[in-house]
Design an enzyme around this catalytic site. Structure first.
Site, PDB file in Angstrom:
ATOM      1  N   ASN A   1       3.615   1.253  -0.205  1.00  0.00           N
ATOM      2  CA  ASN A   1       2.940   0.974  -1.475  1.00  0.00           C
ATOM      3  C   ASN A   1       2.059  -0.259  -1.278  1.00  0.00           C
ATOM      4  O   ASN A   1       2.568  -1.364  -1.077  1.00  0.00           O
ATOM      5  CB  ASN A   1       3.999   0.737  -2.556  1.00  0.00           C
TER       6      ASN A   1
ATOM      7  N   CYS B   1      -1.193  -2.173  -9.785  1.00  0.00           N
ATOM      8  CA  CYS B   1      -1.344  -0.909  -9.065  1.00  0.00           C
ATOM      9  C   CYS B   1      -2.465  -0.016  -9.594  1.00  0.00           C
ATOM     10  O   CYS B   1      -2.939   0.866  -8.884  1.00  0.00           O
ATOM     11  CB  CYS B   1      -0.032  -0.142  -9.080  1.00  0.00           C
TER      12      CYS B   1
ATOM     13  N   HIS C   1      -1.905   6.607  -7.288  1.00  0.00           N
ATOM     14  CA  HIS C   1      -1.349   5.401  -6.683  1.00  0.00           C
ATOM     15  C   HIS C   1      -0.179   5.796  -5.791  1.00  0.00           C
ATOM     16  O   HIS C   1       0.679   6.599  -6.178  1.00  0.00           O
ATOM     17  CB  HIS C   1      -0.885   4.445  -7.790  1.00  0.00           C
TER      18      HIS C   1
END
Length: 314
Positions: A270, A112, A240
């Site tokens: 995500n 990530c 993120h």
């Protein structure tokens, strides 16, 4: 070169949208359960497209927006944790499709935080004289590693890509990419796993949540300090896109009252290494960030790795 700057951005999401109501037909969940825990309404799902396809589409838009010919790019870096191909790597595949003749090309995997790592390494290469113009991409097909019977993970992730073209700045010019603050906590690396030959993602959600909401904000402030910028001077904050509760908790601790906070997780889910460039490109495209604004990018997650830097908006 004394530094580098972002010249242009681009992003791509596959056309298929999966809503929370759609997911309720696949697994025991509902819209209220998902939104109350992670804040997500929809996510995009790639069908018949590879990680390289997603990366290419975002890169093509970024290069077109830059006004440069692709042949002038001499470094291509792709951040991804979901590419299947070992060789040629994703960066080389994208370079070939763009017609870049002889670039340095490599993939980077810090999950990530991948885009911030990739952006930092490209900036370092330009500062060192190893490159003059770079294409940096975050691209993920997270749906390839999902267990669609696990409601704790399948409701979270989506697919997409974002890209940035960066170039060197000369003596006397202010850089548009400031020093990175990066590192990891390997002792908690097992909290997010994608392992084996036929992998599915698993994570210790509470461990990641506690780590992100307690340890990441001080790192964000260090990135501002290294850039010589006060949080109050930030025009944007693009973390993120892990979870809306995490984003809001970190934003509150940073104390950047004038910053536009990216919350693309609501519509995109995500997307791991793609989430920061995807969210940043959307904010720029919608005119929500002015050219030259100081924007804090902050990646964190699997590894547990983190990286953040302040950049100037193109």
């Amino acid at each position: 070169m004394t530094g580098s700057r972002i010249v242009a951005l681009g992003h791509y999401q596959p056309p298929k949208v999966l809503t929370n109501h759609d997911l309720a037909q696949l697994v025991e969940t509902d819209d209220e359960w998902i939104r109350s825990r992670v804040g997500i309404r929809t996510r995009h799902i790639a069908e018949g497209e590879s990680v390289a396809d997603l990366a290419f589409r975002a890169a093509e838009k970024a290069v077109a927006a830059s006004g440069f010919d692709a042949s002038s790019i001499d470094l291509v870096v792709v951040a991804t944790c979901t590419a299947i191909d070992r060789s040629p790597n994703t960066a080389a595949q994208v370079a070939a499709r763009l017609g870049i003749a002889a670039p340095a090309a490599y993939d980077i995997n810090t999950v990530c935080s991948g885009f911030s790592y990739a952006l930092a390494t490209a900036d370092h290469a330009i500062r060192a004289g190893a490159a003059t113009r770079a294409l940096v991409i975050g691209a993920e097909k997270m749906t390839d590693v999902l267990d669609w019977t696990d409601r704790t993970t399948c409701v979270i992730f989506g697919d997409g890509a974002g890209a940035a073209v960066i170039e060197g700045v000369g003596e006397g010019e202010e850089p548009g990419i400031y020093p990175v603050v990066w590192g990891s906590d390997p002792s908690k690396g097992d909290a997010v796993r994608i392992d084996g030959w036929d992998p599915t993602i698993s994570q210790a959600g509470q461990t990641v949540f506690r780590w992100a909401t307690t340890q990441i904000a001080p790192l964000a402030l260090r990135a501002c300090e290294k850039a010589g910028i006060q949080p109050s001077e930030l025009g944007g904050f693009v973390p993120h896109q892990a979870n809306l509760r995490i984003i809001d908790a970190i934003a509150a601790k940073i104390g950047a009252p004038n910053a536009v906070v990216a919350r693309d997780v609501v519509d995109s889910g995500n997307t791991s290494a793609a989430s920061i460039p995807l969210a940043l490109s959307k904010l720029v495209e919608r005119g929500e960030l002015r050219s030259g604004a100081a924007v804090l990018l902050l990646g964190f997650g699997g590894g547990l790795a983190y990286a953040g830097q302040v950049v100037r908006c193109p």
